[in-house]
Design a protein around this motif. Structure first.
Motif, mmCIF file in Angstrom:
data_model
loop_
_atom_site.group_PDB
_atom_site.id
_atom_site.type_symbol
_atom_site.label_atom_id
_atom_site.label_comp_id
_atom_site.label_asym_id
_atom_site.label_seq_id
_atom_site.Cartn_x
_atom_site.Cartn_y
_atom_site.Cartn_z
ATOM 1 N N CYS A 21 0.751 -1.283 0.076
ATOM 2 C CA CYS A 21 0.166 -0.070 -0.020
ATOM 3 C C CYS A 21 0.788 1.243 -0.118
ATOM 4 O O CYS A 21 0.079 2.497 0.135
ATOM 5 C CB CYS A 21 -0.826 -0.123 1.078
ATOM 6 S SG CYS A 21 -0.068 0.260 2.622
ATOM 7 N N MET A 23 2.471 2.425 2.191
ATOM 8 C CA MET A 23 2.865 3.358 3.478
ATOM 9 C C MET A 23 4.327 2.835 4.156
ATOM 10 O O MET A 23 4.745 1.593 4.114
ATOM 11 C CB MET A 23 1.872 2.752 4.666
ATOM 12 C CG MET A 23 0.592 3.599 4.855
ATOM 13 S SD MET A 23 -0.627 3.265 6.069
ATOM 14 C CE MET A 23 -1.469 2.010 5.198
ATOM 15 N N THR A 73 -4.093 2.272 8.753
ATOM 16 C CA THR A 73 -4.097 3.808 8.374
ATOM 17 C C THR A 73 -4.785 4.777 9.487
ATOM 18 O O THR A 73 -5.047 4.223 10.494
ATOM 19 C CB THR A 73 -5.431 3.414 7.305
ATOM 20 O OG1 THR A 73 -6.544 2.981 7.942
ATOM 21 C CG2 THR A 73 -5.169 2.635 5.980
ATOM 22 N N SER A 78 -12.033 15.852 8.574
ATOM 23 C CA SER A 78 -13.240 16.779 8.885
ATOM 24 C C SER A 78 -13.701 17.331 7.711
ATOM 25 O O SER A 78 -13.030 17.337 6.701
ATOM 26 C CB SER A 78 -12.772 17.879 9.970
ATOM 27 O OG SER A 78 -11.772 18.534 9.315
ATOM 28 N N GLY A 115 -8.247 8.755 -0.943
ATOM 29 C CA GLY A 115 -8.011 8.682 0.402
ATOM 30 C C GLY A 115 -9.063 9.422 1.055
ATOM 31 O O GLY A 115 -8.812 10.550 1.843
ATOM 32 N N CYS A 116 -10.558 9.118 1.017
ATOM 33 C CA CYS A 116 -11.444 10.065 1.254
ATOM 34 C C CYS A 116 -11.821 9.788 2.880
ATOM 35 O O CYS A 116 -12.502 10.526 3.614
ATOM 36 C CB CYS A 116 -12.755 9.595 0.386
ATOM 37 S SG CYS A 116 -13.350 7.947 0.910
ATOM 38 N N ILE A 166 -8.672 2.697 0.881
ATOM 39 C CA ILE A 166 -7.909 1.266 1.142
ATOM 40 C C ILE A 166 -8.812 0.611 2.213
ATOM 41 O O ILE A 166 -8.700 -0.662 2.311
ATOM 42 C CB ILE A 166 -6.272 1.176 1.262
ATOM 43 C CG1 ILE A 166 -5.835 0.066 0.826
ATOM 44 C CG2 ILE A 166 -6.156 2.039 2.577
ATOM 45 C CD1 ILE A 166 -4.572 0.056 1.002
ATOM 46 N N SER A 167 -9.617 1.339 3.339
ATOM 47 C CA SER A 167 -10.189 0.797 4.373
ATOM 48 C C SER A 167 -11.673 0.619 4.056
ATOM 49 O O SER A 167 -12.445 1.598 3.733
ATOM 50 C CB SER A 167 -9.814 1.646 5.392
ATOM 51 O OG SER A 167 -11.013 1.311 6.390
ATOM 52 N N HIS A 218 -10.003 1.823 -3.907
ATOM 53 C CA HIS A 218 -8.783 1.924 -4.558
ATOM 54 C C HIS A 218 -7.662 1.886 -3.595
ATOM 55 O O HIS A 218 -7.439 2.842 -2.860
ATOM 56 C CB HIS A 218 -8.986 2.922 -5.363
ATOM 57 C CG HIS A 218 -9.881 2.888 -6.816
ATOM 58 N ND1 HIS A 218 -9.701 2.059 -7.734
ATOM 59 C CD2 HIS A 218 -11.115 3.595 -7.149
ATOM 60 C CE1 HIS A 218 -10.667 2.021 -8.740
ATOM 61 N NE2 HIS A 218 -11.576 3.003 -8.256
ATOM 62 N N ASN A 219 -6.644 0.938 -4.147
ATOM 63 C CA ASN A 219 -5.356 1.287 -3.515
ATOM 64 C C ASN A 219 -4.517 1.957 -4.359
ATOM 65 O O ASN A 219 -4.132 1.744 -5.552
ATOM 66 C CB ASN A 219 -4.817 -0.156 -3.380
ATOM 67 C CG ASN A 219 -3.509 -0.243 -2.667
ATOM 68 O OD1 ASN A 219 -2.738 0.721 -2.297
ATOM 69 N ND2 ASN A 219 -3.197 -1.277 -2.400
ATOM 70 N N LEU A 220 -3.988 3.227 -3.657
ATOM 71 C CA LEU A 220 -3.321 4.210 -4.668
ATOM 72 C C LEU A 220 -1.695 3.483 -5.145
ATOM 73 O O LEU A 220 -1.152 4.228 -5.918
ATOM 74 C CB LEU A 220 -3.058 5.313 -3.890
ATOM 75 C CG LEU A 220 -4.448 6.067 -3.506
ATOM 76 C CD1 LEU A 220 -4.038 7.353 -2.529
ATOM 77 C CD2 LEU A 220 -4.837 6.494 -4.643
ATOM 78 N N LYS A 221 -1.531 2.601 -4.411
ATOM 79 C CA LYS A 221 -0.204 1.869 -4.706
ATOM 80 C C LYS A 221 -0.475 1.149 -6.255
ATOM 81 O O LYS A 221 0.651 0.924 -6.889
ATOM 82 C CB LYS A 221 0.091 0.790 -3.738
ATOM 83 C CG LYS A 221 1.309 -0.351 -4.106
ATOM 84 C CD LYS A 221 2.559 0.580 -3.597
ATOM 85 C CE LYS A 221 3.673 -0.369 -4.269
ATOM 86 N NZ LYS A 221 5.080 0.202 -3.569
ATOM 87 N N ASN A 236 -3.466 14.751 3.075
ATOM 88 C CA ASN A 236 -3.010 13.922 4.187
ATOM 89 C C ASN A 236 -3.036 12.415 3.960
ATOM 90 O O ASN A 236 -3.440 11.587 4.649
ATOM 91 C CB ASN A 236 -3.840 14.387 5.444
ATOM 92 C CG ASN A 236 -4.007 15.841 5.442
ATOM 93 O OD1 ASN A 236 -3.068 16.451 5.600
ATOM 94 N ND2 ASN A 236 -5.253 16.307 5.101
ATOM 95 N N VAL A 237 -2.313 12.145 2.761
ATOM 96 C CA VAL A 237 -2.190 10.742 2.636
ATOM 97 C C VAL A 237 -0.977 10.482 2.143
ATOM 98 O O VAL A 237 -0.275 9.508 2.629
ATOM 99 C CB VAL A 237 -3.130 10.158 1.343
ATOM 100 C CG1 VAL A 237 -3.323 8.549 0.916
ATOM 101 C CG2 VAL A 237 -4.851 10.356 1.536
#
Ligand SMILES: C[S@@+](CC[C@H](N)C(=O)[O-])C[C@H]1O[C@@H](n2cnc3c(N)ncnc32)[C@H](O)[C@@H]1O
Length: 296
Positions: A21, A23, A73, A78, A115-116, A166-167, A218-221, A236-237
């Motif tokens: 992923c 990270m 994650t 906010s 990454g919402c 991703i979660s 969707h996995n950004l990787k 913030n991802v």
């Protein structure tokens, strides 16, 4: 007695998470990784981290791998986060996008919140676009019949907001679209009145606004990411990725944008020194990046 995690096992697991992923757990965040690994090992009732690693790379371990990534994650978010940047989008960039689209007789605006988390970002975008588009339409009406009551998005315009993560648990929360009083702190009363219903002690996003947002995994990787976006918000991802992974992601985003499309990153993130595919746009403390043609 707690199972020992050796340096070699930690490295193996760290690399696996990075491969899966993007990270990156540097020394500052290694403690967090170790804590979550211990929790998952206990849940799986295994007696060594090497067996846990073997499980993760096995076919049967796919679900556990997803659970581990989910546990790693950070989902803090906010409504109306980074107001200066949203003002830049709302007041200037949206107008530019709508104007260019109308010139090409393309009436579909596509935004992507990559990454919402639990949905506050895509729903904020939906509120801003609904208001911004109504005001744009007032100044640039089309010679078409106006239906009554007025729809949220004036015909023939269409708005599609993709919200991905991703979660699975945050995607479910976003799809549900109900928020506590605490989560609503940054939503002022005029937005609450127009875009939320009060259901018990929670605020539920009204169906007309909800319809604009589509939640998906969707996995950004991965290489296969949603195409033809007019703007991407990935805020913030990237701060959890290392520099090589950030560079790869930025170039993937460039390919996922329409020509001259915009990329928005978090307050603590920057594209400076990482790419030539974007130019910075800065106004009244808000920053965005616009895709530029790279000359060969
Ligand atoms: C701190 S939240 C940011 C939420 C929102 N964008 C904001 O700025 O308020 C980061 C989100 O990115 C997601 N994420 C982390 N790595 C990801 C990856 N490889 N692919 C997709 N989403 C990822 C996390 O699950 C988390 O929900």
């Amino acid at each position: 007695m707690a199972v020992q995690l050796t340096e070699a096992e930690l490295k193996l697991l760290q690399n696996l998470v990075y491969q899966e992923c993007g990270m990156h757990f540097d020394e500052r965040r290694a403690h967090f990784l170790q804590d979550r690994l211990h929790r998952r090992l206990r849940e799986c009732k295994l007696d060594s981290f090497y067996s846990y690693y073997r499980l993760l790379i096995s076919r049967e371990g796919k679900q556990e791998l997803a659970l581990l990534l989910e546990n790693l994650t950070v989902n803090e978010t906010s409504f109306f986060r980074n107001k200066a940047q949203l003002d830049l989008f709302h007041r200037y960039i949206l107008d530019d996008l709508l104007h260019r689209k109308q010139t090409h007789r393309d009436y579909c605006l596509r935004l992507w919140s990559a990454g919402c988390s639990t949905g506050q970002e895509p729903y904020t975008l939906a509120m801003l676009v609904a208001d911004g588009l109504a005001y744009y339409y007032l100044r640039n009406p089309l010679p078409l019949e106006v239906s009554s009551p007025k729809p949220l998005i004036p015909h023939p315009w269409k708005v599609e907001i993709l919200a991905s993560d991703i979660s699975y648990s945050v995607l479910r929360a976003g799809q549900e679209g109900t928020y506590s009083e605490n989560q609503m702190t940054s939503v002022d009363y005029s937005y609450r009145l127009r875009y939320f219903d009060k259901v018990g002690d929670r605020y539920a996003v009204k169906p007309a606004l909800k319809q604009l947002v589509h939640f998906d995994f969707h996995n950004l990787k991965t290489e296969y990411l949603p195409q033809r976006n007019d703007a991407i918000f990935c805020r913030n991802v990237m701060m959890y990725f290392d520099v090589p992974e950030q560079k790869r992601l930025i170039e993937k985003f460039a390919r996922c944008l329409t020509p001259d499309g915009y990329l928005f990153v978090g307050h603590a993130e920057s594209l400076l020194g990482l790419t030539q595919s974007f130019a910075m746009v800065h106004r009244n403390s808000g920053t965005a990046y616009q895709k530029v043609e790279v000359k060969a």
